[in-house]
Design an enzyme around this catalytic site. Structure first.
Site, PDB file in Angstrom:
ATOM      1  N   SER A  16       0.935  -1.254  -0.028  1.00  0.00           N
ATOM      2  CA  SER A  16      -0.319  -0.028   0.310  1.00  0.00           C
ATOM      3  C   SER A  16       0.933   0.929  -0.054  1.00  0.00           C
ATOM      4  CB  SER A  16      -1.029   0.178   1.037  1.00  0.00           C
ATOM      5  OG  SER A  16      -0.424   0.416   2.290  1.00  0.00           O
ATOM      6  N   ASN A  17       2.176   1.203   0.967  1.00  0.00           N
ATOM      7  CA  ASN A  17       3.010   2.446   0.370  1.00  0.00           C
ATOM      8  C   ASN A  17       3.592   2.834  -0.932  1.00  0.00           C
ATOM      9  OD1 ASN A  17       3.584   4.261   3.352  1.00  0.00           O
ATOM     10  ND2 ASN A  17       3.069   1.899   3.462  1.00  0.00           N
ATOM     11  N   MET A  93      10.764  -7.424   4.382  1.00  0.00           N
ATOM     12  CA  MET A  93      10.873  -7.991   5.756  1.00  0.00           C
ATOM     13  C   MET A  93      11.970  -8.124   6.274  1.00  0.00           C
ATOM     14  SD  MET A  93       7.432  -6.686   7.019  1.00  0.00           S
ATOM     15  CE  MET A  93       7.570  -7.461   8.323  1.00  0.00           C
ATOM     16  N   ARG A  94      13.150  -7.581   5.739  1.00  0.00           N
ATOM     17  CA  ARG A  94      14.701  -8.516   5.399  1.00  0.00           C
ATOM     18  C   ARG A  94      14.960  -7.682   6.384  1.00  0.00           C
ATOM     19  NH1 ARG A  94      14.941 -13.506   3.970  1.00  0.00           N
ATOM     20  NH2 ARG A  94      13.572 -13.907   2.341  1.00  0.00           N
ATOM     21  N   ASN A 115      13.476   3.511   5.408  1.00  0.00           N
ATOM     22  CA  ASN A 115      12.314   2.745   5.954  1.00  0.00           C
ATOM     23  C   ASN A 115      11.249   3.915   6.396  1.00  0.00           C
ATOM     24  OD1 ASN A 115      11.943   0.260   6.538  1.00  0.00           O
ATOM     25  ND2 ASN A 115      11.950   0.664   8.497  1.00  0.00           N
ATOM     26  N   HIS A 117       8.598   2.857   9.079  1.00  0.00           N
ATOM     27  CA  HIS A 117       8.611   2.002  10.439  1.00  0.00           C
ATOM     28  C   HIS A 117       6.663   2.734  11.429  1.00  0.00           C
ATOM     29  CE1 HIS A 117       9.219  -0.959  13.515  1.00  0.00           C
ATOM     30  NE2 HIS A 117       8.849  -0.073  14.822  1.00  0.00           N
TER      31      HIS A 117
END
Ligand code: GRF
Length: 216
Positions: A16-17, A93-94, A115, A117
């Site tokens: 979605s981002n 996700m890493r 990033n 968050h």
């Protein structure tokens, strides 16, 4: 330094981002240019989104037992030809290897990996930030945009937005409110960060030095 920058988006899931960045680009709200989507998950919904926006997709799954560094080197090889100035993590996700972080280090000493968050860091690092805030009984939650260094969710903070959650009854409702904020914030934050009109200022005691991002 201004001028438009090229960036690769790295995402593992829903996207979605990514979608919000592309919509912002279309509306003229995002100055810089997404040039490629990298994903490590073959079933990630973000792949369809990228195709819809005609953004090239690179899918590369990590092999069992493969080191983080060797995987990241392969990723870099595959995205290098797109000449990204920045890497933008959007639900990736890493944890990135030191090698990748070194590769994207600017001459001015900051990481060119960004990033978003789902919490007000340093509260609730790791996965499930909105759920953690809800389950903790917090009355506010938040979103942080930061530069990526070797510590998980510990890099220099560029933007933070808080929002109240005391009127919400489920973690899903917190996430919904949070994502709406993320989608507004990320394009705006990328415009500012990629202009590179900031310096890192040292703060804190010698044993726990932190970088503060200051407009220059
Ligand atoms: C977002 O909450 C983002 O803050 C976090 O992962 C989630 C990704 O969502 N890093 P989406 O894939 O962009 O929808």
């Amino acid at each position: 330094m201004s001028g438009f920058k090229r960036f690769a988006v790295m995402a593992s899931g829903r996207g979605s981002n990514f979608e919000a960045l592309m919509e912002a680009k279309e509306k003229g709200l995002l100055k810089h240019q997404p040039v490629v989507l990298f994903t490590d998950q073959k079933n990630a919904k973000v792949i369809e989104r990228a195709k819809k926006w005609s953004i090239p997709v690179i899918l590369l799954e990590k092999k069992k037992g493969e080191s983080r560094e060797s995987y990241d080197q392969k990723i870099w090889k595959s995205i290098e030809e797109y000449q990204p100035d920045f890497l933008v993590l959007a639900g990736y996700m890493r944890v990135l290897s030191s090698w990748m972080i070194g590769k994207m280090m600017s001459h001015n000493g900051y990481s060119k990996i960004i990033n978003i968050h789902p919490s007000l860091l340093p509260s609730f690092p790791g996965i499930g930030g909105y759920r953690k805030a809800f389950e903790y009984g917090a009355r506010i939650a938040g979103v942080t945009v930061h530069l990526v260094n070797e510590g998980v969710d510990q890099g220099p903070i560029c933007y933070q937005v808080s929002f109240k959650i005391n009127d919400l009854d489920t973690p899903e409702a917190v996430e919904k409110r949070g994502l709406e904020i993320e989608h507004q914030l990320y394009p705006k934050a990328l415009n500012w960060i990629m202009d590179e009109s900031f310096i890192l200022e040292e703060r804190g005691p010698e044993t726990q030095r932190r970088s503060f991002v200051r407009s220059s």
